[in-house]
Design a protein around this motif. Structure first.
Motif, PDB file in Angstrom:
ATOM      1  N   LYS A 158       8.375   6.700  13.096  1.00  0.00           N
ATOM      2  CA  LYS A 158       7.532   7.891  13.128  1.00  0.00           C
ATOM      3  C   LYS A 158       6.413   7.832  12.090  1.00  0.00           C
ATOM      4  CE  LYS A 158      11.472  10.668  14.685  1.00  0.00           C
ATOM      5  NZ  LYS A 158      12.414  11.769  14.326  1.00  0.00           N
ATOM      6  N   LEU A 159       6.482   6.844  11.189  1.00  0.00           N
ATOM      7  CA  LEU A 159       5.501   6.741  10.113  1.00  0.00           C
ATOM      8  C   LEU A 159       4.156   6.219  10.610  1.00  0.00           C
ATOM      9  CD1 LEU A 159       7.666   5.130   7.299  1.00  0.00           C
ATOM     10  CD2 LEU A 159       6.828   7.479   7.358  1.00  0.00           C
ATOM     11  N   ASN A 160       3.102   6.690   9.985  1.00  0.00           N
ATOM     12  CA  ASN A 160       1.776   6.113  10.191  1.00  0.00           C
ATOM     13  C   ASN A 160       1.524   5.143   9.039  1.00  0.00           C
ATOM     14  OD1 ASN A 160      -1.049   5.603  10.245  1.00  0.00           O
ATOM     15  ND2 ASN A 160      -1.395   7.547  11.289  1.00  0.00           N
ATOM     16  N   PRO A 161       1.151   3.875   9.329  1.00  0.00           N
ATOM     17  CA  PRO A 161       0.958   2.901   8.247  1.00  0.00           C
ATOM     18  C   PRO A 161       0.012   3.364   7.141  1.00  0.00           C
ATOM     19  CG  PRO A 161       0.931   1.793  10.365  1.00  0.00           C
ATOM     20  CD  PRO A 161       0.962   3.268  10.661  1.00  0.00           C
ATOM     21  N   LYS A 162      -0.960   4.205   7.462  1.00  0.00           N
ATOM     22  CA  LYS A 162      -1.904   4.635   6.434  1.00  0.00           C
ATOM     23  C   LYS A 162      -1.263   5.578   5.421  1.00  0.00           C
ATOM     24  CE  LYS A 162      -3.898   8.678   8.789  1.00  0.00           C
ATOM     25  NZ  LYS A 162      -5.140   9.270   9.348  1.00  0.00           N
ATOM     26  N   ASN A 163      -0.077   6.103   5.754  1.00  0.00           N
ATOM     27  CA  ASN A 163       0.619   7.004   4.836  1.00  0.00           C
ATOM     28  C   ASN A 163       1.848   6.363   4.198  1.00  0.00           C
ATOM     29  OD1 ASN A 163      -1.204   9.093   5.360  1.00  0.00           O
ATOM     30  ND2 ASN A 163      -0.021   9.824   7.112  1.00  0.00           N
ATOM     31  N   LEU A 164       1.955   5.031   4.302  1.00  0.00           N
ATOM     32  CA  LEU A 164       2.992   4.292   3.582  1.00  0.00           C
ATOM     33  C   LEU A 164       2.349   3.640   2.365  1.00  0.00           C
ATOM     34  CD1 LEU A 164       5.663   2.920   3.000  1.00  0.00           C
ATOM     35  CD2 LEU A 164       5.163   1.258   4.793  1.00  0.00           C
ATOM     36  N   THR A 165       2.719   4.127   1.186  1.00  0.00           N
ATOM     37  CA  THR A 165       2.124   3.669  -0.067  1.00  0.00           C
ATOM     38  C   THR A 165       3.045   2.683  -0.774  1.00  0.00           C
ATOM     39  OG1 THR A 165       0.996   5.794  -0.357  1.00  0.00           O
ATOM     40  CG2 THR A 165       1.184   4.383  -2.294  1.00  0.00           C
ATOM     41  N   PHE A 166       2.488   1.542  -1.171  1.00  0.00           N
ATOM     42  CA  PHE A 166       3.207   0.571  -1.999  1.00  0.00           C
ATOM     43  C   PHE A 166       2.766   0.750  -3.444  1.00  0.00           C
ATOM     44  CE2 PHE A 166       3.571  -1.434   2.128  1.00  0.00           C
ATOM     45  CZ  PHE A 166       4.817  -2.022   2.101  1.00  0.00           C
ATOM     46  N   THR A 167       3.721   0.885  -4.342  1.00  0.00           N
ATOM     47  CA  THR A 167       3.414   0.968  -5.766  1.00  0.00           C
ATOM     48  C   THR A 167       4.580   0.359  -6.544  1.00  0.00           C
ATOM     49  OG1 THR A 167       2.649   2.438  -7.547  1.00  0.00           O
ATOM     50  CG2 THR A 167       4.417   3.267  -6.126  1.00  0.00           C
ATOM     51  N   THR A 168       4.445   0.297  -7.858  1.00  0.00           N
ATOM     52  CA  THR A 168       5.442  -0.363  -8.710  1.00  0.00           C
ATOM     53  C   THR A 168       5.853   0.582  -9.837  1.00  0.00           C
ATOM     54  OG1 THR A 168       4.392  -2.494  -8.237  1.00  0.00           O
ATOM     55  CG2 THR A 168       5.912  -2.420 -10.105  1.00  0.00           C
ATOM     56  N   ILE A 169       7.105   0.512 -10.242  1.00  0.00           N
ATOM     57  CA  ILE A 169       7.562   1.313 -11.378  1.00  0.00           C
ATOM     58  C   ILE A 169       6.675   1.026 -12.587  1.00  0.00           C
ATOM     59  CG2 ILE A 169       9.415   1.526 -13.086  1.00  0.00           C
ATOM     60  CD1 ILE A 169      11.429   1.266 -10.935  1.00  0.00           C
ATOM     61  N   PRO A 170       6.143   2.051 -13.254  1.00  0.00           N
ATOM     62  CA  PRO A 170       5.332   1.820 -14.457  1.00  0.00           C
ATOM     63  C   PRO A 170       6.152   1.149 -15.566  1.00  0.00           C
ATOM     64  CG  PRO A 170       4.996   4.043 -13.603  1.00  0.00           C
ATOM     65  CD  PRO A 170       6.165   3.479 -12.873  1.00  0.00           C
ATOM     66  N   VAL A 171       5.665   0.028 -16.066  1.00  0.00           N
ATOM     67  CA  VAL A 171       6.385  -0.728 -17.091  1.00  0.00           C
ATOM     68  C   VAL A 171       5.424  -1.170 -18.190  1.00  0.00           C
ATOM     69  CG1 VAL A 171       8.175  -1.566 -15.525  1.00  0.00           C
ATOM     70  CG2 VAL A 171       6.065  -2.888 -15.814  1.00  0.00           C
ATOM     71  N   LEU A 172       6.009  -1.644 -19.292  1.00  0.00           N
ATOM     72  CA  LEU A 172       5.263  -2.194 -20.422  1.00  0.00           C
ATOM     73  C   LEU A 172       5.897  -3.531 -20.807  1.00  0.00           C
ATOM     74  CD1 LEU A 172       5.105   1.027 -22.642  1.00  0.00           C
ATOM     75  CD2 LEU A 172       3.220   0.101 -21.275  1.00  0.00           C
ATOM     76  N   ASP A 173       5.128  -4.400 -21.428  1.00  0.00           N
ATOM     77  CA  ASP A 173       5.711  -5.626 -21.974  1.00  0.00           C
ATOM     78  C   ASP A 173       6.796  -5.273 -22.977  1.00  0.00           C
ATOM     79  OD1 ASP A 173       4.137  -7.409 -20.544  1.00  0.00           O
ATOM     80  OD2 ASP A 173       2.536  -7.411 -22.042  1.00  0.00           O
TER      81      ASP A 173
END
Length: 574
Positions: free
Chosen positions: A379-394
């Motif tokens: 049911k998802l529209n590809p334009k509304n699937l967001t890829f992101t990453t957990i905010p991290v630090l060294d």
């Protein structure tokens, strides 16, 4: 219909294309046309239906009038008079069909419809599926009427020929690639949150089912890489689920595990996926050698693409994560394309390799369950699937940077947004304006003094002791002295609520301000009587309660993140 099938009727029942191969003893799908009389008929039991006469290209009318077993007879309809158009409406292509994008769901959906032969093939696919116990770590499985959280784990385990050059020799399979996929309750959007394998975390104690059916608790460890939550010390994927829950506060409903071979076989099955490079890459360690520009990759090249890291970005795992997100976006676009969904041969091949390539949890161990999940994902529209990453630090404890730690100033807001089902893309929510305005209006108006607020506190699903914790905080820190712990609520609530009578609205607004409650948490109703026989408002702590003093206001938009992309966009790796 592809070129092989043009000589056959368009309405052949797929069930009648299955025949028994005497050499293997298994049923096989015959997509190529058979000779009119000499070809063997399917030995798969099932109803036979007559079919209309239809002359084959270059054939005689006598041959055309022969009845072909397994075809449906279509009712003849009168041709419209010359010069007039038929009033029969033109059927539009199903949007749901265009949107089906995940292997398990789309394949199972097709196979369920293929009658007796389909039943036999579905049984075969069910036998392909490998499942492992979730050990009570998940919610017990996704629900169609709720948001879905699916943990996807890619391991560095070598299986199949040709994988000797990848991963650690003899690896039992660690959590090398990790994505927490959140699908919103209304299915309008989704967030794919990557979890770095080198993130330093605490792995909790993990009750794990052993091969003989017994239970063993594998002791947890602190300050270790996330990827050790799987494989290390005999840990299974259920331990990775527990680690994700402890890290993010989000409990996955289900999980899927794939190894190196899955990348190769799935991309081969769809005919490759399209990726883009902003520069030439020649990585000796991952064996990826591609020139700048767009490429269609599959098999060994696809595996090398998701494994490479030394030739992109800063050469670390965070750079590789961006490649993996690009790859998954491309795979999603290919799976949802008409060229895949309208090709029976591709769908059947995907069903075969998909059920063999993935290991799923024990709550997702059949084609039927995978189909249901796939239909929800579809049911998802590809334009509304967001890829992101957990905010991290060294990691500040290291001189030579090899691991990362959680960015405590940014990560909690990302986790909270996902828990509150907030989209990371601009999606218009279908909420009535009048209802939204009414909730906001409850916070507006005069407020009483904290010392005048008379409230009974109930625990309606929060951790044990939360009512007493809140009582102490309100009395000692906020001056709400007319408050009391009323024990447990009659039923558990997902959200914290504050019920009050009309003449208690000023007290409710003050308490909502102190607690960080939104207008939607305020429930105009009736007054109750406290232990002293005096009227009071009722605060019921729900499952969303995170501790005294922690705001419960639902975020209206997702926080800013360092990097994000949506599945409909093609980005070029740098």
């Amino acid at each position: 219909m592809d070129a092989q099938g043009r000589g056959r009727a368009d309405n052949i029942d797929p069930a009648d294309q299955w025949v028994l191969n005497p050499n293997t003893g298994e049923y096989e799908l015959r997509l190529t046309p058979s000779a009119p009389q000499s070809s063997p008929q399917s030995s798969v039991p099932g109803p036979r239906r007559p079919t209309p006469s239809r002359p084959a290209a270059g054939g005689t009318r006598e041959a055309a009038n022969r009845e072909v077993p397994g075809q449906r007879r279509r009712r003849a309809e009168p041709e419209p008079p010359a010069g007039r158009r038929s009033r029969r409406p033109v059927k539009k292509k199903s949007k749901a069909k265009k949107a089906l994008l995940w292997t398990g769901g789309s394949m199972a959906f097709v196979l369920v419809a293929v009658s007796a032969a389909g039943y036999l093939y579905i049984k075969h696919l069910n036998d392909n599926i490998t499942s492992v116990s979730d050990d009570g770590a998940s919610t017990g499985g996704f629900s169609k009427d709720k948001a879905i959280n699916l943990l996807i784990i890619g391991t560095d385990k070598r299986t199949g020929a040709g994988n000797e050059g990848y991963g650690d020799t003899g690896s039992v399979g660690h959590a090398d690639t990790n994505i927490l996929l959140h699908i919103s309750k209304d299915r309008s959007n989704a967030t794919a949150l990557s979890i770095p394998r080198d993130l330093i975390v605490d792995v909790p104690d993990c009750p794990t089912e052993q091969s003989d059916g017994s239970q063993k608790v594998i002791a947890g460890t602190t300050d270790v890489r996330f990827n050790t939550s799987l494989g290390q010390d005999g840990r299974t994927a259920s331990c990775t689920v527990r680690t994700v829950t402890e890290l993010t506060g989000i409990q996955p409903d289900n999980f899927m595990v794939a190894d190196f071979n899955a990348v190769k076989t799935l991309t081969d099955a769809v005919g490759g996926v399209e990726v883009c490079l902003a520069k030439d890459i020649d990585d000796k360690q991952s064996h990826l050698k591609l020139s700048k520009g767009t490429h269609n990759i599959s098999g060994e090249t696809a595996l090398a693409f998701v494994r490479t890291r030394h030739s992109v970005g800063f050469g670390g795992d965070l750079s590789r994560i961006q490649l993996q997100q690009q790859f998954l976006s491309a795979l999603m676009r290919k799976l949802s394309s008409n060229s895949t969904l309208t090709s029976p041969s591709k769908l059947l091949k995907l069903a075969e390799v998909g059920t063999k390539a993935l290991t799923v949890d024990s709550k997702l161990d059949s084609i039927g369950k995978l189909k249901d999940l796939g239909l929800e994902l579809g049911k998802l529209n590809p334009k509304n699937l967001t890829f992101t990453t957990i905010p991290v630090l060294d990691n500040p404890a290291e001189k030579v940077k090899a691991t990362v730690v959680l960015n405590e100033s940014k990560a909690p807001a990302v986790f909270q947004a996902i828990k509150e089902d907030v989209s990371f893309t601009a999606v218009k929510k279908k909420q009535a304006k009048a209802s939204k305005d009414a909730a906001a209006a409850r916070l507006k108006g005069t407020k009483s003094a904290a010392s005048e607020v008379r409230v009974r506190i109930l625990n309606g699903g929060a951790p044990a002791g939360s009512a007493q914790e809140t009582l102490s905080w309100l009395q000692n820190d906020k001056g709400v002295l007319k408050s009391e712990n009323a024990g447990n609520a009659p039923a558990e609530l997902g959200k914290t609520t504050l019920e009050y009578a009309p003449d208690q609205a000023d007290q409710a607004r003050e308490l909502a301000s102190l607690m960080g409650l939104s207008g939607s948490a305020m429930k105009p109703g009736k007054s109750v009587t406290n232990s002293q026989g005096l009227p009071a408002i009722t605060l019921t702590l729900g499952k969303d309660f995170q501790g005294a003093g922690v705001s419960l206001t639902t975020p209206t938009k997702a926080p800013d993140v360092d990097s994000k992309t949506t599945a409909d966009k093609v980005t070029c790796a740098k």
